[in-house]
Design a protein around this motif. Sequence first.
Motif, PDB file in Angstrom:
ATOM      1  N   UNK A  52       0.840  -1.205   0.000  1.00  0.00           N
ATOM      2  CA  UNK A  52       0.000   0.000   0.000  1.00  0.00           C
ATOM      3  C   UNK A  52       0.869   1.247   0.000  1.00  0.00           C
ATOM      4  N   UNK A  53       1.888   1.252   0.847  1.00  0.00           N
ATOM      5  CA  UNK A  53       2.790   2.405   0.926  1.00  0.00           C
ATOM      6  C   UNK A  53       3.398   2.704  -0.441  1.00  0.00           C
ATOM      7  N   UNK A  66      -3.450   5.008 -11.704  1.00  0.00           N
ATOM      8  CA  UNK A  66      -4.446   3.936 -11.675  1.00  0.00           C
ATOM      9  C   UNK A  66      -3.772   2.644 -11.229  1.00  0.00           C
ATOM     10  N   UNK A  67      -4.534   1.761 -10.603  1.00  0.00           N
ATOM     11  CA  UNK A  67      -3.990   0.485 -10.148  1.00  0.00           C
ATOM     12  C   UNK A  67      -3.437  -0.317 -11.321  1.00  0.00           C
ATOM     13  N   UNK A 192       0.666   7.763   2.722  1.00  0.00           N
ATOM     14  CA  UNK A 192       0.871   6.935   1.529  1.00  0.00           C
ATOM     15  C   UNK A 192       0.172   5.582   1.660  1.00  0.00           C
ATOM     16  N   UNK A 193       0.192   5.010   2.855  1.00  0.00           N
ATOM     17  CA  UNK A 193      -0.493   3.732   3.060  1.00  0.00           C
ATOM     18  C   UNK A 193      -2.000   3.882   2.862  1.00  0.00           C
ATOM     19  N   UNK A 198      -6.597   3.090  -0.894  1.00  0.00           N
ATOM     20  CA  UNK A 198      -7.666   3.629  -1.735  1.00  0.00           C
ATOM     21  C   UNK A 198      -7.448   3.262  -3.203  1.00  0.00           C
ATOM     22  N   UNK A 199      -6.216   3.372  -3.673  1.00  0.00           N
ATOM     23  CA  UNK A 199      -5.907   3.030  -5.058  1.00  0.00           C
ATOM     24  C   UNK A 199      -6.180   1.558  -5.327  1.00  0.00           C
ATOM     25  N   UNK A 200      -5.754   0.695  -4.400  1.00  0.00           N
ATOM     26  CA  UNK A 200      -5.898  -0.744  -4.601  1.00  0.00           C
ATOM     27  C   UNK A 200      -7.347  -1.207  -4.440  1.00  0.00           C
TER      28      UNK A 200
END
Length: 275
Positions: A52-53, A66-67, A192-193, A198-200
């Motif tokens: 995540x970080x 984007x993921x 960042x985490x 959120x991105x993932x």
Amino acid sequence: MGRVTVRRPVISFSPRGERRKIDALAAEEPLELRVDGRALAVTMRTPGQDVELAHGFLLSEGVITDLEDISTARFCEGTGPDGENTYNVLDLALAPGVPPPDVGVERNFYTTSSCGVCGKAALDAVRLKTSFSPAGDPCRVGVDVLTTLPDVLRTQQKVFASTGGLHAAGLFTSSGEPLVVREDVGRHNAVDKVLGWALMNGRIPLRDHVLMVSGRASFELVQKAAMAGIPVLSAVSAPSSLAVELAEEQGMTLIGFLRGDSLNVYTGAERVEAP
């Protein structure tokens, strides 16, 4: 994976006298981030949620949006003193067609646990263009909701409760629903985490959300929030002058000194609704 806490013997002095005990400390270890095998950054962080970080870091630095921009993320072998894998090197492969990060001599991605933009030569270098500007986001959040966020954040700081040594960042809906809380020795790592989570989970851009941080509101945290499209950033402590300046530029609502039943609104007051 690495340890989140480390137990160490200490001698405690108090009016009741001296005693020896075991104290729990927040772990701090280096994490080297690589992109397509090339070293990009080394950050001092609390182990845990490293993928995540990494995703959040690359999002907030404008490398990905984007993921699907990341094809794989894998830990590389990193040997500790006893020959064990330390899981302190993470390599992310960009998807075909995604340009590699532009890192030149003017940009140094070494980060400490207290500063996420150390080594950047000029302020212009960190005023990144975001694909998800929060300007124009119609988000509204009530003062009565905002004043509940610090207590909710604290109740979910599990490692802080045992060590007292971690920052936290929490993502909330505009109605005050907590979505995720992350802890780290570095306030920028904690953010960042959250952004990586959120991105993932397909939540970028973070329209109609509030990011709550346990410390001060720095320039770097405003930058990271803006890169994710977050319209409201609130902090329990003070913002810096550059944080306020950048928040105003990005059309973000910036709140500081959010403690008890009071708060200060520095920018974007139109999003804050009085009781």
